[in-house]
Design a protein around this motif. Structure first.
Motif, PDB file in Angstrom:
ATOM      1  N   CYS A 228      48.483  35.719  30.625  1.00 27.62           N
ATOM      2  CA  CYS A 228      47.911  35.504  29.296  1.00 27.62           C
ATOM      3  C   CYS A 228      46.563  36.225  29.203  1.00 27.62           C
ATOM      4  N   LYS A 229      46.151  36.542  27.990  1.00 30.97           N
ATOM      5  CA  LYS A 229      44.892  37.262  27.815  1.00 30.97           C
ATOM      6  C   LYS A 229      43.760  36.501  28.507  1.00 30.97           C
ATOM      7  N   PRO A 230      43.072  37.146  29.433  1.00 32.95           N
ATOM      8  CA  PRO A 230      42.003  36.463  30.177  1.00 32.95           C
ATOM      9  C   PRO A 230      40.681  36.470  29.425  1.00 32.95           C
ATOM     10  N   ALA A 231      39.744  35.710  29.933  1.00 27.80           N
ATOM     11  CA  ALA A 231      38.389  35.747  29.389  1.00 27.80           C
ATOM     12  C   ALA A 231      37.687  37.036  29.802  1.00 27.80           C
ATOM     13  N   ALA A 232      37.951  37.464  31.041  1.00 25.13           N
ATOM     14  CA  ALA A 232      37.223  38.629  31.564  1.00 25.13           C
ATOM     15  C   ALA A 232      37.946  39.244  32.742  1.00 25.13           C
ATOM     16  N   ILE A 233      37.570  40.472  33.033  1.00 25.65           N
ATOM     17  CA  ILE A 233      37.919  41.083  34.314  1.00 25.65           C
ATOM     18  C   ILE A 233      36.639  41.116  35.142  1.00 25.65           C
ATOM     19  N   LEU A 234      36.795  41.023  36.449  1.00 24.66           N
ATOM     20  CA  LEU A 234      35.656  40.957  37.351  1.00 24.66           C
ATOM     21  C   LEU A 234      35.896  41.908  38.515  1.00 24.66           C
ATOM     22  N   LEU A 235      34.972  42.832  38.737  1.00 21.79           N
ATOM     23  CA  LEU A 235      35.142  43.765  39.846  1.00 21.79           C
ATOM     24  C   LEU A 235      33.820  44.340  40.302  1.00 21.79           C
ATOM     25  N   GLU A 236      33.822  44.840  41.537  1.00 17.93           N
ATOM     26  CA  GLU A 236      32.677  45.553  42.088  1.00 17.93           C
ATOM     27  C   GLU A 236      32.816  47.034  41.737  1.00 17.93           C
ATOM     28  N   PRO A 237      31.803  47.655  41.133  1.00 17.95           N
ATOM     29  CA  PRO A 237      31.877  49.093  40.848  1.00 17.95           C
ATOM     30  C   PRO A 237      32.058  49.929  42.115  1.00 17.95           C
ATOM     31  N   VAL A 238      31.493  49.460  43.212  1.00 16.39           N
ATOM     32  CA  VAL A 238      31.787  49.986  44.546  1.00 16.39           C
ATOM     33  C   VAL A 238      32.073  48.775  45.411  1.00 16.39           C
ATOM     34  N   GLN A 239      33.263  48.706  45.987  1.00 14.10           N
ATOM     35  CA  GLN A 239      33.603  47.527  46.772  1.00 14.10           C
ATOM     36  C   GLN A 239      32.852  47.516  48.098  1.00 14.10           C
ATOM     37  N   GLY A 240      32.378  46.336  48.485  1.00 10.69           N
ATOM     38  CA  GLY A 240      31.647  46.191  49.724  1.00 10.69           C
ATOM     39  C   GLY A 240      32.508  45.709  50.871  1.00 10.69           C
ATOM     40  N   GLU A 241      32.739  44.395  50.921  1.00  9.47           N
ATOM     41  CA  GLU A 241      33.503  43.814  52.029  1.00  9.47           C
ATOM     42  C   GLU A 241      34.902  44.427  52.120  1.00  9.47           C
ATOM     43  N   GLY A 242      35.432  44.903  51.005  1.00 11.39           N
ATOM     44  CA  GLY A 242      36.755  45.506  51.006  1.00 11.39           C
ATOM     45  C   GLY A 242      36.829  46.812  51.776  1.00 11.39           C
ATOM     46  N   GLY A 243      35.666  47.351  52.169  1.00 10.64           N
ATOM     47  CA  GLY A 243      35.662  48.579  52.972  1.00 10.64           C
ATOM     48  C   GLY A 243      34.772  49.677  52.409  1.00 10.64           C
ATOM     49  N   ASN A 244      33.717  49.310  51.637  1.00  8.84           N
ATOM     50  CA  ASN A 244      32.827  50.302  51.016  1.00  8.84           C
ATOM     51  C   ASN A 244      33.657  51.376  50.304  1.00  8.84           C
ATOM     52  N   ILE A 245      34.451  50.922  49.363  1.00 10.14           N
ATOM     53  CA  ILE A 245      35.386  51.792  48.653  1.00 10.14           C
ATOM     54  C   ILE A 245      34.766  52.272  47.344  1.00 10.14           C
ATOM     55  N   VAL A 246      34.720  53.584  47.167  1.00 13.43           N
ATOM     56  CA  VAL A 246      34.194  54.191  45.950  1.00 13.43           C
ATOM     57  C   VAL A 246      35.376  54.655  45.098  1.00 13.43           C
ATOM     58  N   PRO A 247      35.538  54.114  43.892  1.00 10.97           N
ATOM     59  CA  PRO A 247      36.680  54.533  43.067  1.00 10.97           C
ATOM     60  C   PRO A 247      36.521  55.957  42.567  1.00 10.97           C
ATOM     61  N   GLU A 248      37.618  56.525  42.133  1.00 12.78           N
ATOM     62  CA  GLU A 248      37.606  57.898  41.625  1.00 12.78           C
ATOM     63  C   GLU A 248      36.848  57.994  40.302  1.00 12.78           C
ATOM     64  N   GLU A 249      36.384  59.178  40.014  1.00 17.16           N
ATOM     65  CA  GLU A 249      35.652  59.427  38.771  1.00 17.16           C
ATOM     66  C   GLU A 249      36.536  59.082  37.577  1.00 17.16           C
ATOM     67  N   GLY A 250      35.982  58.339  36.652  1.00 21.63           N
ATOM     68  CA  GLY A 250      36.697  57.963  35.440  1.00 21.63           C
ATOM     69  C   GLY A 250      37.395  56.621  35.504  1.00 21.63           C
ATOM     70  N   TYR A 251      37.544  56.069  36.707  1.00 22.49           N
ATOM     71  CA  TYR A 251      38.275  54.801  36.876  1.00 22.49           C
ATOM     72  C   TYR A 251      37.597  53.652  36.133  1.00 22.49           C
ATOM     73  N   LEU A 252      36.306  53.481  36.359  1.00 20.91           N
ATOM     74  CA  LEU A 252      35.603  52.369  35.730  1.00 20.91           C
ATOM     75  C   LEU A 252      35.587  52.512  34.211  1.00 20.91           C
ATOM     76  N   GLU A 253      35.392  53.736  33.753  1.00 23.65           N
ATOM     77  CA  GLU A 253      35.360  53.959  32.301  1.00 23.65           C
ATOM     78  C   GLU A 253      36.689  53.552  31.652  1.00 23.65           C
ATOM     79  N   GLU A 254      37.797  53.917  32.279  1.00 25.31           N
ATOM     80  CA  GLU A 254      39.106  53.588  31.709  1.00 25.31           C
ATOM     81  C   GLU A 254      39.375  52.091  31.753  1.00 25.31           C
ATOM     82  N   LEU A 255      38.978  51.445  32.847  1.00 24.45           N
ATOM     83  CA  LEU A 255      39.146  49.997  32.925  1.00 24.45           C
ATOM     84  C   LEU A 255      38.400  49.300  31.793  1.00 24.45           C
ATOM     85  N   VAL A 256      37.153  49.688  31.605  1.00 27.86           N
ATOM     86  CA  VAL A 256      36.333  49.067  30.569  1.00 27.86           C
ATOM     87  C   VAL A 256      36.948  49.300  29.189  1.00 27.86           C
ATOM     88  N   GLN A 257      37.387  50.517  28.946  1.00 24.64           N
ATOM     89  CA  GLN A 257      37.982  50.832  27.648  1.00 24.64           C
ATOM     90  C   GLN A 257      39.216  49.978  27.375  1.00 24.64           C
TER      91      GLN A 257
END
Length: 464
Positions: A228-257
């Motif tokens: 069902c439609k959630p209140a929010a999405i929650l994420l780290e722009p760069v993941q820490g404990e998950g392994g210092n993972i940097v997403p690809e260029e444009g990923y965050l922008e598309e998620l937000v959109q």
């Protein structure tokens, strides 16, 4: 001479005891085992008793000095015991320590500084609030605000995400190892695959930006996704404990959109990636993505003082007086430490230094990768760097056994770091941002020595 050198005990490790841990550390570790709760974790993998620390160097009770590339789990952004920041702390301690949420010049000055550090075009769109002293408190507050604002209670989080250990924060943390013995937490939480380009989540291709974006889009737009439609999405722009993972260029922008197109709020967890860790004030500022709510903690205390809170759009304001409280919210000494850290960063051009020293360290690690077939990936931004160990570069099978041995050999030689990632096979480096080139060089020497020892314990696979 590097002007940052004076903020460190030294620029190299020094092992003086006949064993690590030394005898004094052993005694205190045994005492700790007897009288402190068994939830203690860090001394299990880094068995020392600490006496003092300054900059990027920790000294134990036996006189051994260690290079700290752990940074208090990403807290000590301007180093241990930074004298510049301590001047702000000492002055504040003489005037006022506890003030609940009453206005003070100290607190309002920090709020204005935080807002001024945002991109100019959005500075006037946000406000700040403080909560309890930990990152988990900030995550709980962000979730609560999103639910109140939207009238919905669902949250979409992401695989590999870590958001804290309180009930709500743990519910949106993907590692079930933290909650295997807990039968119930906050309900209506769903997980989407994070953009982990080196290693796919559901399959090899799911690590790509496009596939992970489409998976997320489907959750929000497909009436048969089961979400069902959630209140929010929650994420780290760069993941820490998950392994210092940097997403690809444009990923965050598309998620937000996609989230905004579906009337869903966006929460960025900047608790570890924020406060100049990536070279920018907040890591999302390396992109064009604009969140609705931002959580902060860890490095904001500069030298380890506990502080946390939210930066959120004024249009998200939805709670009234006492809707979210905390006796220790906005501690005045922690606020003074944050102000001192901000001023230190500006006066010493730490933003630029972080980018430069991060690139320098990354280059050294890439050189190490060329010499070692077990290093599958080196990634990061600023001083948030991950080195992933694999048994074979083609299959990318995780190699946690190697990194465990490697970590132990580094520890014996005086280098501290954390291990994380989905399979406990990622060397996570989050050193103080004031780390010097000489300290990096000393750390790399230790890594090379430790690597040589570890290579003798494992069969060398064919290079990819």
């Amino acid at each position: 001479m590097d002007p940052l050198k004076k903020y460190h005990l030294s620029e190299t490790s020094k092992i003086v005891s006949s064993s690590i841990p030394g005898e004094k550390s052993k005694a205190l570790l045994e005492l700790q085992k007897d009288i402190e709760g068994s939830i203690v974790s860090y001394p299990r993998s880094m068995p020392i008793a600490i006496k003092r620390a300054k900059g990027s160097i920790i000294e134990d009770v036996d006189g051994n000095q260690f290079i700290d590339f752990f940074g208090g789990c990403g807290v000590l952004n301007v180093g241990h015991g930074n004298d510049y920041v301590l001047d702000y702390v000492k002055k504040q301690q003489e005037e006022l320590i506890h003030a609940l949420d009453f206005p003070t010049e100290n607190k309002l000055s920090l709020i204005k500084t935080i807002l001024k550090k945002l991109p100019k075009n959005i500075q006037n769109d946000y406000k700040v609030c403080f909560g309890g002293p930990t990152g988990s408190d900030a995550v709980e507050a962000a979730i609560k605000l999103a639910k109140i604002k939207t009238g919905r209670d669902g949250i979409i989080s992401f695989t590999g995400g870590y958001h804290g250990m309180t009930s709500g924060a743990l519910a949106v943390t993907s590692d079930i190892g933290f909650r295997n013995n807990l039968t119930s937490l906050m309900p209506n939480v769903h997980f989407a695959p994070y953009n982990y380009s080196y290693r796919g989540e559901l399959n090899e291709s799911m690590g790509s930006k496009n596939d992970s974006i489409e998976y997320f889009r489907n959750l929000l737009t497909n009436s048969h996704s089961g979400v069902c439609k959630p209140a929010a999405i929650l994420l780290e722009p760069v993941q820490g404990e998950g392994g210092n993972i940097v997403p690809e260029e444009g990923y965050l922008e598309e998620l937000v959109q996609i989230a905004h197109e579906n009337d869903v709020l966006v929460i960025f967890d900047e608790i570890q990636s924020g406060f100049f860790r990536t070279g920018s004030f907040l890591s999302f500022m390396n992109t064009k993505a604009v969140p609705d709510i931002i959580t902060f903690s860890k490095g904001f205390g500069g030298i380890g003082f506990p502080i946390s809170g939210l930066i959120y759009k004024k249009e998200v304001e939805a709670w009234g007086p006492a809707a979210h409280i905390g006796t220790f919210r906005g501690n005045q000494v922690s606020i003074a430490a944050a102000r001192g850290a901000f001023d230190f960063i500006e006066s010493h051009n730490i933003e630029e230094h972080t980018k430069n020293i991060g690139a320098y360290l990354t280059d050294k690690l890439i050189q190490l990768q060329a010499e070692n077939p077990f290093i599958g990936d080196v990634r990061g931004v600023g001083m948030m760097i991950g080195v992933e160990f694999v048994k074979d570069r083609k299959t990318k099978e995780p190699f946690p056994e190697f990194i465990k041995n490697f970590r132990g050999e580094c520890f014996k030689r005086g280098l501290l770091f954390e291990v994380g990632g989905h399979y406990d096979n990622v060397l996570r480096l989050v050193p103080p941002l004031i780390t010097t080139h000489n300290i990096v060089d000393a750390a790399i020497v230790i890594m090379k020595e430790a690597m040589a020892v570890c290579m003798e314990k494992h069969l060398e696979p064919t290079f990819a």
